[in-house]
Design an enzyme around this catalytic site. Structure first.
Site, PDB file in Angstrom:
ATOM      1  N   LYS A   4      42.773  35.813  -5.805  1.00  7.75           N
ATOM      2  CA  LYS A   4      42.172  34.933  -6.669  1.00  7.75           C
ATOM      3  C   LYS A   4      42.352  33.402  -6.168  1.00  7.75           C
ATOM      4  O   LYS A   4      41.325  32.700  -6.036  1.00  7.75           O
ATOM      5  CB  LYS A   4      42.780  34.698  -8.147  1.00  7.75           C
ATOM      6  N   ARG A  31      24.453  39.176  -7.382  1.00  7.81           N
ATOM      7  CA  ARG A  31      24.479  40.126  -5.868  1.00  7.81           C
ATOM      8  C   ARG A  31      24.408  39.619  -4.436  1.00  7.81           C
ATOM      9  O   ARG A  31      24.411  40.062  -3.572  1.00  7.81           O
ATOM     10  CB  ARG A  31      23.291  41.182  -6.198  1.00  7.81           C
ATOM     11  N   TRP A  57      22.533  38.332   0.173  1.00  6.38           N
ATOM     12  CA  TRP A  57      24.001  38.218   0.578  1.00  6.38           C
ATOM     13  C   TRP A  57      23.841  38.735   2.227  1.00  6.38           C
ATOM     14  O   TRP A  57      23.671  40.131   2.344  1.00  6.38           O
ATOM     15  CB  TRP A  57      24.721  39.021  -0.168  1.00  6.38           C
ATOM     16  N   GLU A  97      46.898  39.998  -6.726  1.00  9.52           N
ATOM     17  CA  GLU A  97      45.780  39.823  -7.599  1.00  9.52           C
ATOM     18  C   GLU A  97      45.864  37.956  -7.522  1.00  9.52           C
ATOM     19  O   GLU A  97      45.058  37.584  -7.402  1.00  9.52           O
ATOM     20  CB  GLU A  97      46.027  40.275  -8.887  1.00  9.52           C
ATOM     21  N   LYS A 103      29.046  38.806  -6.462  1.00  9.22           N
ATOM     22  CA  LYS A 103      29.785  39.484  -7.905  1.00  9.22           C
ATOM     23  C   LYS A 103      29.778  40.857  -7.644  1.00  9.22           C
ATOM     24  O   LYS A 103      30.652  41.663  -7.818  1.00  9.22           O
ATOM     25  CB  LYS A 103      28.994  39.034  -9.242  1.00  9.22           C
ATOM     26  N   CYS A 107      22.620  42.007  -2.119  1.00 11.80           N
ATOM     27  CA  CYS A 107      21.122  41.543  -2.139  1.00 11.80           C
ATOM     28  C   CYS A 107      20.581  41.874  -3.641  1.00 11.80           C
ATOM     29  O   CYS A 107      20.711  43.013  -4.137  1.00 11.80           O
ATOM     30  CB  CYS A 107      20.200  41.807  -1.243  1.00 11.80           C
ATOM     31  N   HIS A 117      62.016  41.261   5.148  1.00 17.11           N
ATOM     32  CA  HIS A 117      61.582  42.027   6.267  1.00 17.11           C
ATOM     33  C   HIS A 117      60.488  41.547   7.378  1.00 17.11           C
ATOM     34  O   HIS A 117      59.861  42.153   8.206  1.00 17.11           O
ATOM     35  CB  HIS A 117      61.136  43.408   5.879  1.00 17.11           C
ATOM     36  N   ASN A 141      17.600  45.700   0.274  1.00 16.43           N
ATOM     37  CA  ASN A 141      19.082  45.655  -0.084  1.00 16.43           C
ATOM     38  C   ASN A 141      19.573  46.926   0.608  1.00 16.43           C
ATOM     39  O   ASN A 141      19.051  47.973   0.267  1.00 16.43           O
ATOM     40  CB  ASN A 141      19.018  45.926  -1.561  1.00 16.43           C
ATOM     41  N   GLY A 142      20.485  46.705   1.932  1.00 19.40           N
ATOM     42  CA  GLY A 142      21.233  47.767   2.316  1.00 19.40           C
ATOM     43  C   GLY A 142      21.360  47.365   3.741  1.00 19.40           C
ATOM     44  O   GLY A 142      21.202  46.172   4.086  1.00 19.40           O
ATOM     45  N   GLU A 178      39.922  33.531  -3.105  1.00 21.80           N
ATOM     46  CA  GLU A 178      38.522  33.467  -3.472  1.00 21.80           C
ATOM     47  C   GLU A 178      38.153  32.159  -3.927  1.00 21.80           C
ATOM     48  O   GLU A 178      37.069  31.602  -3.366  1.00 21.80           O
ATOM     49  CB  GLU A 178      38.479  34.644  -4.535  1.00 21.80           C
TER      50      GLU A 178
HETATM   51  O1  M6R Z   1      32.719  45.381  -9.590  1.00 23.70           O
HETATM   52  P1  M6R Z   1      33.964  45.998  -9.132  1.00 23.70           P
HETATM   53  O2  M6R Z   1      35.018  45.801  -9.802  1.00 23.70           O
HETATM   54  O3  M6R Z   1      33.882  47.320  -8.472  1.00 23.70           O
HETATM   55  O4  M6R Z   1      34.216  44.918  -8.006  1.00 23.70           O
HETATM   56  C1  M6R Z   1      35.084  45.021  -6.966  1.00 23.70           C
HETATM   57  C2  M6R Z   1      35.522  43.856  -6.365  1.00 23.70           C
HETATM   58  O5  M6R Z   1      34.463  43.531  -5.351  1.00 23.70           O
HETATM   59  C3  M6R Z   1      35.961  42.878  -7.016  1.00 23.70           C
HETATM   60  O6  M6R Z   1      37.023  43.016  -7.738  1.00 23.70           O
HETATM   61  C4  M6R Z   1      36.277  41.261  -6.095  1.00 23.70           C
HETATM   62  O7  M6R Z   1      37.378  41.772  -5.587  1.00 23.70           O
HETATM   63  C5  M6R Z   1      36.564  40.217  -7.053  1.00 23.70           C
HETATM   64  N1  M6R Z   1      35.596  39.228  -6.273  1.00 23.70           N
HETATM   65  C6  M6R Z   1      37.704  39.667  -7.380  1.00 23.70           C
HETATM   66  O8  M6R Z   1      37.859  38.619  -8.035  1.00 23.70           O
END
Ligand code: M6R
Length: 622
Positions: A499, A29, A75, A495, A617, A2, A518, A101-102, A502
């Site tokens: 992606k 956030r 969030w 990775e 983010k 948040c 395996h 926030n928390g 996501e």
């Molecule tokens: O800001 P940070 O690099 O600490 O964030 C870590 C993860 O939350 C961030 O990499 C997340 O997995 C991304 N959405 C990946 O694309």
């Protein structure tokens, strides 16, 4: 997570303009719902709305003015992202409003006690309990004392902003584990979750510390601890450029223009990957001496010589950069490395000794899991290093020393250019520690010189975009994907899978290519394609065998291979070529095609790739 934003002013300010602008800067956030509240003629005006901040904009009055106002972008943690669960939350009388926030961990028991005393709850959140607690204490105590007693009663994490119609000039803010700062302008004070929302108005700021609360009025600013001790915090001057300003989050509507002509920030940022690597290595390579110059580590250079163990702690994409770094640092740097999810590291028995260091990697520098793991290690006296993108962020401030990756603002929720720049810095770090511990001059020069050619080679890779788009068109309707790689390209496979998940919501699994046989290979059939990273490196022959195993089971294969490799086009269904490169650095070249592939698939499936569902983010809750 948040985002929180608010102001207290000697003047009456336009609430909609200022609060909405602040919330848009903090929208990274969380963006499932938002709301605002302001004191107007000793009453509270409050509106909230599910969806993005622009949905809130549609339901608020554009003309109201106030001296005390606050907003929140959410969030969801407790309670679905609906209107009733959006912040601000209020007490039974509607006179006390707060944004949070928390997470309040003991909210259930507090709620049940309050319900027994007749309080009626309107939301499913953990937050609301604090509004009712303040109401309850207010029957006997002042606003300030009621807030303090409430903070003493709750267990958990919070950044809190509270206003009351009965104290119309006052805003109380409090912090524990979640970030909160106050900015000072000529006639006004601003509060926010991070500096990006404050910088358009003020450059002098005070960061609240855990366990502190502040009382803010137009003419006063007082900080105290929960046990009533006064605290003096001097103001820090933030010297950030407009570019840094945007690093933290989504840009204001006006700044949307910064997408240049790209349809999405994600695509723009993928195209910025070569520049991000260029910026990460600029001024840090001495090719003729085979050295990396990392100014941020100079103060701890001697301590680093004595290290015999490096623990890398990170989350998500930053964690995958760390995994790649493990291969680099062990093979070329001669440094034993362990990579941990920060969310796990904090709760593990941490067996650190004087020769261990922790390296926290984070784009935002605000990820709660990474920050908390780092604080835990700090308590144990370990040398704390950081690899962070956002200048002045919480992790950057908590670490003893570190390196910024200078990727520039990353706005898209899916991390792309930050990943390749983290890899570039990890390569520099490999050179740095390697040359401290026995790496030859010849090898040092080789790594430094190959590193310097990366940006140009990355630009060549981006020219493959039309081919990648064509491949994405062919596969975008599939429901499952494997991503496979070995050694340096194993973390990159993870990775690629992350992606795709996501931004396209497709089920994708990343594996070490050798691990397929395996178990996972049982799932292969003609409808289960595999993206395989197969550059001409030390494990190429093994990866080719893995491709054959998949083909023998009718699986489709998209391969990422080294330019000039004709053999692979005979066995794979589709191929994307990358230039030849020192094995350790190939992940920096193989990442871009995977980022582009995920982007195109997400767009072809009709999704908002910049703001995928359920994500934020910067993840500022544990
Ligand atoms: O800001 P940070 O690099 O600490 O964030 C870590 C993860 O939350 C961030 O990499 C997340 O997995 C991304 N959405 C990946 O694309």
């Amino acid at each position: 997570m948040c985002g929180i934003f608010g102001f207290v002013s000697e003047d009456k300010l336009n609430v909609a303009d200022i609060i909405i602008d602040g919330l848009k800067r903090l929208e990274y956030r969380g963006y499932d719902s938002s709301g605002l509240a302001a004191v107007i003629n000793s009453k509270i005006y409050s509106r909230k709305q599910s969806g993005r901040v622009f949905e809130l904009e549609k339901v608020i009055s554009r003309s109201i003015k106030s001296s005390v106002a606050m907003g929140h972008t959410r969030w969801a943690t407790h309670g679905k992202p609906t209107n009733k669960n959006a912040h601000p939350h209020c007490d039974c009388t509607g006179r006390i409003h707060l944004v949070h926030n928390g997470i309040i961990e003991n909210h259930k028991e507090l709620k049940s006690k309050l319900e027994k005393r007749g309080h009626i709850f309107k939301s499913d959140t953990d937050t609301e309990v604090m509004a009712h607690l303040i109401e309850e204490f207010s029957k006997k105590y002042s606003f300030e004392e009621s807030v303090r007693l409430t903070l003493e009663s709750v267990v958990g994490a919070y950044a809190l902003v509270i206003i009351s119609a009965d104290a119309p000039d006052t805003m109380i803010v409090a912090k524990k584990s979640s970030p909160l700062l106050v900015g000072f302008a000529e006639n006004s004070k601003f509060v926010a979750s991070d500096v990006s929302a404050i910088l358009p108005y003020a450059r002098r700021v005070v960061y609240l510390h855990d366990g502190e609360f502040a009382v803010i009025t137009p003419s006063d600013f007082r900080v105290a601890t929960l046990d009533r001790k006064k605290v003096f915090r001097s103001q820090e001057l933030i010297e950030q450029s407009p570019v840094d300003l945007a690093v933290h989050g989504f840009l204001s509507a006006k700044d949307e223009a910064r997408k240049n002509n790209f349809p999405h920030f994600m695509l723009k940022e993928i195209y910025e990957e070569p520049e991000a690597v260029e910026n990460a290595i600029r001024g840090r390579l001495i090719v003729k001496d085979g050295l990396a110059k990392l100014g941020g580590l100079e103060s701890v250079e001697d301590k680093m010589k004595r290290l015999n163990r490096l623990i890398i702690s990170a989350c998500g994409t930053a964690y995958l950069a760390g995994l790649t770094g493990e291969y680099m640092l062990e093979e070329y740097g001669g440094m034993p490395v362990e990579v941990e999810y920060a969310s796990e590291l904090r709760y593990k028995k941490q067996l650190f000794d004087a020769r261990t260091a922790l390296l926290s990697i984070s784009q935002s520098g605000e990820t709660a899991d990474t920050l908390e793991a780092l604080k835990e290690a700090k308590r144990k006296g370990v040398l704390n290093l950081g690899l962070v993108n956002v200048v002045g962020s919480s992790i950057a401030r908590e670490t003893n020393a570190g390196v910024y990756n200078h990727a520039g603002p990353e706005v898209s929720v899916a991390s792309t250019k930050a990943f390749v720049s983290q890899l570039a810095v990890l390569s520099l770090l490999t050179l740095f520690v390697g040359r401290q511990r026995g790496m030859s001059l010849v090898m040092g020069k080789r790594i430094a010189s190959e590193l310097s050619t990366l940006p140009e080679k990355m630009r060549r890779v981006l020219k493959e975009a039309p081919n990648i788009k064509k491949i994405a068109r062919k596969y975008h309707k599939h429901g499952h994907f494997f991503y496979l790689g070995r050694k340096y390209n194993y973390p990159v496979a993870l990775e690629g899978a992350l992606k795709l998940k996501e931004v396209s919501y497709i089920h994708a699994e990343g594996y070490g290519a050798g691990e397929m046989k395996h178990g996972p290979i049982a799932m292969i059939d003609k409808n289960f394609p595999s993206m395989i990273i197969a550059p001409s490196d030390s494990v190429y022959e093994k990866v080719v065998s893995n491709i054959q195993e998949i083909k023998a089971r009718n699986g489709k294969v998209i391969a990422i291979a080294t330019e000039g490799n004709k053999e692979i086009s005979k066995i794979a269904d589709d191929v994307v070529y990358i230039p030849k490169m020192l094995e350790m650095l190939t992940p920096i070249l193989s990442a871009s095609p995977l980022h582009l592939f995920a982007y195109y698939v997400g767009v072809m499936r009709g999704y908002d790739v910049d703001k995928p569902r359920n994500l934020a983010k910067s993840v500022t809750v544990e």
